[in-house]
Design an enzyme around this catalytic site. Structure first.
Site, PDB file in Angstrom:
ATOM      1  N   GLU A   1       0.817  -1.205   0.000  1.00  0.00           N
ATOM      2  CA  GLU A   1       0.000   0.000   0.000  1.00  0.00           C
ATOM      3  C   GLU A   1       0.858   1.267   0.000  1.00  0.00           C
ATOM      4  O   GLU A   1       0.608   2.208   0.736  1.00  0.00           O
ATOM      5  CB  GLU A   1      -0.929   0.015   1.220  1.00  0.00           C
ATOM      6  CG  GLU A   1      -1.894  -1.138   1.257  1.00  0.00           C
ATOM      7  CD  GLU A   1      -2.884  -1.057   2.422  1.00  0.00           C
ATOM      8  OE1 GLU A   1      -4.037  -1.437   2.210  1.00  0.00           O
ATOM      9  OE2 GLU A   1      -2.510  -0.616   3.518  1.00  0.00           O
TER      10      GLU A   1
ATOM     11  N   ASP B   1      -8.382  -9.068   3.745  1.00  0.00           N
ATOM     12  CA  ASP B   1      -8.092  -7.982   4.681  1.00  0.00           C
ATOM     13  C   ASP B   1      -9.125  -7.916   5.801  1.00  0.00           C
ATOM     14  O   ASP B   1     -10.016  -7.078   5.738  1.00  0.00           O
ATOM     15  CB  ASP B   1      -8.070  -6.647   3.921  1.00  0.00           C
ATOM     16  CG  ASP B   1      -7.595  -5.506   4.802  1.00  0.00           C
ATOM     17  OD1 ASP B   1      -7.087  -5.788   5.894  1.00  0.00           O
ATOM     18  OD2 ASP B   1      -7.733  -4.345   4.392  1.00  0.00           O
TER      19      ASP B   1
ATOM     20  N   GLU C   1     -12.606  -2.814  12.196  1.00  0.00           N
ATOM     21  CA  GLU C   1     -12.606  -2.001  10.975  1.00  0.00           C
ATOM     22  C   GLU C   1     -13.734  -2.372  10.018  1.00  0.00           C
ATOM     23  O   GLU C   1     -14.422  -1.506   9.497  1.00  0.00           O
ATOM     24  CB  GLU C   1     -11.251  -2.152  10.277  1.00  0.00           C
ATOM     25  CG  GLU C   1     -11.181  -1.443   8.938  1.00  0.00           C
ATOM     26  CD  GLU C   1      -9.837  -1.613   8.245  1.00  0.00           C
ATOM     27  OE1 GLU C   1      -8.909  -2.171   8.842  1.00  0.00           O
ATOM     28  OE2 GLU C   1      -9.730  -1.165   7.082  1.00  0.00           O
TER      29      GLU C   1
HETATM   30  C1  BDP Z   1      -6.179  -2.301   6.135  1.00  0.00           C
HETATM   31  C2  BDP Z   1      -6.490  -0.949   6.668  1.00  0.00           C
HETATM   32  C3  BDP Z   1      -5.361   0.006   6.559  1.00  0.00           C
HETATM   33  C4  BDP Z   1      -4.083  -0.622   7.101  1.00  0.00           C
HETATM   34  C5  BDP Z   1      -3.832  -1.923   6.388  1.00  0.00           C
HETATM   35  C6  BDP Z   1      -2.660  -2.701   6.974  1.00  0.00           C
HETATM   36  O1  BDP Z   1      -7.598  -0.452   5.964  1.00  0.00           O
HETATM   37  O2  BDP Z   1      -5.716   1.170   7.245  1.00  0.00           O
HETATM   38  O3  BDP Z   1      -3.004   0.225   6.920  1.00  0.00           O
HETATM   39  O4  BDP Z   1      -4.939  -2.763   6.541  1.00  0.00           O
HETATM   40  O5  BDP Z   1      -2.916  -3.685   7.652  1.00  0.00           O
HETATM   41  O6  BDP Z   1      -7.117  -3.171   6.689  1.00  0.00           O
HETATM   42  O7  BDP Z   1      -1.508  -2.360   6.766  1.00  0.00           O
END
Ligand code: BDP
Length: 720
Positions: free
Chosen positions: A308, A382, A410
């Protein structure tokens, strides 16, 4: 001073009476003992406490016993300066008490390991002493918390011995807390780490936080967001971290930090962060040495790299192992470790993101140093409401794997909805991986019993914030609790853990127990049903991840809801068999061969692995379309039922907590209806079939549901 005491006590009792229970005390709310016999026993034990030594953990035990005694008995305990005369309760380590333990008994306790403990009655010269014995002072603290829990839950019995030990070495909270005190995906206020006022000001909350964790056996904490800020590695910040580490140490809690891979460029004035570059290696070595100078038992680094948009070794043509090992080399002289995350989502890869972690990490099996753990999310996408276990579990043999669960909800209603996660985690932990041996489970990999790895880890992304009750929703506390208990022993039953938490949180009434337990144990399935039933996933609104957004288009091709549900006029679901992305093949053949056939795929994962026609016949005889409708509707009904149950407890729970939960359940029902109505109306545009007769027909029109409803939801990641 002394004669003011009755007045203060009166005031305390008076305000205590009208003061609402705000949930601050968590499961450590030591209420007066109701049973006369137990009160008598506890009173005797607390009237003669003898400590076999002195150390900071014993100071903590003493404070905890005082708190408990005041709560249970409304009086301070008394101590004995002599181990026999006047003593009833002994506190010490196995070594300190060795002369009272036979050789065999000593060996048994020793076998429980550094953090293992035993508690029970020791008879010496005809007199009974109740003993709390750990293999280390921190283990004795664990014995104490367990002893206090047994009193609180009215199960203490001096004639029964109890011993226990940790099955997982690192039981860790991951805070996604930013240095400006915002919390990524945090829904219960701001970060409890007050960086601005540290190191000078010590918030008493730090101590209560440490107590709560120690009472669950949580022994590690990573303080900062995985989307890391390099500043935490600055000397002035390390001074702040040191204050926290010093507070946490006697509670047995080790501190970790997140390391930003590009820190050598951002703060070391280097032109590169290439892990094979000598200067880069020196940068990290010097930083690490500086940290250990301040914090001799520093745990190490947690790293999110090349995911990301976060920096990582790929920028320099190096792989994850080269990146992790460089940090591991800097840490290993001090006994520190690297926790390297397997959550790798690159923007470029446009094939199934389900596959990416296995593709990147399987070829590196055996290449990571011994002091590296690869931390894997429970599922490959996720933290979805429900996911099959991550196919990396079982796929590697020579890599230490750790579990990453998400305690903060989340994707599960955040701090607004009541969703007990214990059952979901149990489902994952008890999943059979079939690799390397036929009987392997995820739990067996995590605790090393199947995988034989020495360095074991279970991490949970924290749901803690500055809200008075810590977790926003009172029931968020049960998830913190359940996480700690499952990290201590991944084979524990989620139901048993829920019973324990209910007793500690709400007291002894049978009806309260049975109703709350029912609510908790049905809550996760309900949320899955009204959000993403039958293996559907990632249907939530793009940024906030709270409400539904199955229609969301735009942005990167691999990040939309459309990409995941693939609904069209013919059917719905993500084909991950060999005719589709092939992700299913990343599992052991026992799974992949079976699940390649939709009829043999557990229906809860059906649309996770298959794209099926709307008229596909389900086990119930209903069509897929009908079954989707029934699940969404069933979820709403359970949410309503949860509130009905809760309302029957109105006179048995203090009004503050009753009304807090009741109001939130009201919102939860509305959200469940919103999810059902909007999702069904949307999917009907593809299915073009009537809703099943037996369900409540979704009201309204789709355009109404598509409006942006949560533009300012908390916890959203900035700049994303
Ligand atoms: C996702 C979240 C994000 C996190 C990412 C992670 O939306 O905010 O940075 O995972 O685990 O679930 O790095």
């Amino acid at each position: 001073m002394k004669n003011l005491f009755p007045l203060i006590l009166c005031l305390f009792l008076f305000t205590g009476h009208i003061q609402a229970n705000d949930g601050y005390k968590l499961w450590l709310d030591y209420q007066p003992i109701e049973h006369a016999e137990l009160e008598q026993t506890v009173s005797e034990l607390f009237s003669g406490i003898y400590f076999y030594g002195e150390n900071p953990s014993y100071d903590i035990i003493q404070k905890e016993l005082e708190l408990a005694s005041q709560g249970f008995l409304n009086k301070m305990p008394s101590y004995s300066s002599e181990r026999f005369q006047g003593a009833n309760l002994w506190v010490g380590t196995r070594e300190e008490l060795s002369q009272f333990l036979g050789l065999e008994h000593q060996a048994k306790i020793k076998a429980l390991g550094e953090e293992g403990y035993w508690r029970g009655t020791i008879i010496h010269e005809g007199k009974n002493y109740y003993a709390l014995i750990g293999n280390s002072p921190v283990a004795t603290l664990y014995a104490t918390f367990d002893f206090l829990k047994s009193i609180q839950s009215n199960t203490f019995d001096g004639s029964i011995e109890k011993s226990d030990f940790q099955k997982v070495k690192l039981r860790m909270l991951n805070h996604w807390d930013n240095l400006d005190r915002t919390v990524e995906r945090g829904y219960s206020g701001f970060s409890i780490w007050d960086w601005h006022r540290l190191p000078g000001y010590v918030d008493p909350r730090y101590i209560d936080y440490a107590r709560a964790n120690a009472s669950l056996g949580i022994n590690a904490v990573s303080l900062t967001n995985v989307n890391a800020n390099a500043w935490i590695l600055r000397e002035d910040f390390v001074e702040k971290v040191k204050v926290l580490a010093d507070i946490f140490r006697p509670y047995g809690i080790q501190v970790f930090l997140t390391a930003r891979f590009s820190a050598p460029i951002e703060m070391g004035n280097l032109e590169t962060a290439d892990p094979l570059d000598k200067q880069v290696q020196n940068f990290w070595k010097e930083r690490v040495d500086m940290i250990y100078e301040a914090i001799p038992d520093f745990g190490g680094f947690l790293v999110k790299a090349n995911s990301e948009g976060q920096p990582g070794p790929h920028e320099y043509g190096r792989n994850h192992a080269e990146g992790a090992n460089m940090l591991a080399d800097a840490l290993s002289p001090h006994g520190g470790i690297v926790i390297w995350r397997a959550f790798v989502y690159s923007h470029e890869i446009d094939e199934d993101r389900h596959k990416q972690a296995n593709l990147e990490f399987e070829p590196l099996d055996g290449k990571f140093q011994d002091n590296v753990i690869v931390q894997v999310k429970n599922g490959a996408i996720d933290f979805q409401p429900r996911e099959p276990f991550h196919p990396l579990f079982g796929a590697v043999k020579e890599t230490n794997l750790g579990m990453e669960f998400q305690i903060t909800q989340e994707y599960l209603g955040q701090a607004t909805q009541l969703v007990y996660l214990g059952t979901m985690w149990e489902e994952i932990l008890q999943s059979k991986t079939y690799r390397p041996t036929a009987s392997n489970t995820v739990a067996g990999i995590i605790d090393g019993s199947d995988s034989k790895q020495n360095l074991t880890l279970m991490a949970g992304v924290s749901n803690i914030g500055t809200d008075r009750n810590w977790t926003g929703h009172l029931f968020g506390q049960s998830n913190w609790y359940a996480f700690g208990q499952l990290a201590w022993d991944p084979d524990r039953s989620a139901e048993e853990v829920s019973e324990e938490w209910i007793k500690l949180t709400f007291g002894q009434k049978a009806e309260v127990h049975s109703k709350i337990k029912e609510i908790m144990l049905t809550s996760h399935e309900a949320a899955v049903n009204y959000m993403t039933p039958l293996g559907l996933h990632h249907l939530m609104g793009r940024s906030h991840h709270y409400g539904p957004g199955p229609w969301v288009e735009g942005g990167r091709a691999d990040w939309t809801s459309l990409y995941y549900h693939r609904a069209d006029s013919l059917g719905i679901g993500f084909d991950r068999t060999e005719t589709g992305s092939g992700a299913l093949e990343q599992y052991a053949s026992e799974i992949s061969q079976k699940w390649t056939n939709p009829k043999q795929t557990p229906e809860k994962f059906l649309l996770w692995f298959h794209h099926l026609p709307w008229d596909y016949e389900m086990q119930s005889g209903n069509t897929l379309w009908e079954e989707i409708g029934l699940h969404y509707d069933g979820g709403v009904k359970t949410a309503r039922e949860m509130r009905t149950q809760w309302r029957q407890l109105e006179n048995q729970i203090d009004s503050a907590r009753f009304s807090h939960v009741d109001q939130l359940l009201g919102i939860q029902i509305e959200e469940a209806e919103w999810w059902r109505n909007s999702s069904l109306l949307y999917f009907q545009t593809f299915a073009d079939r009537p809703f099943p007769e037996s369900i409540e027909k979704p009201e309204g029109d789709l355009e109404f549901y598509k409006q942006q409803r949560f533009p300012f939801a908390p916890g959203i990641r900035p700049n994303w």
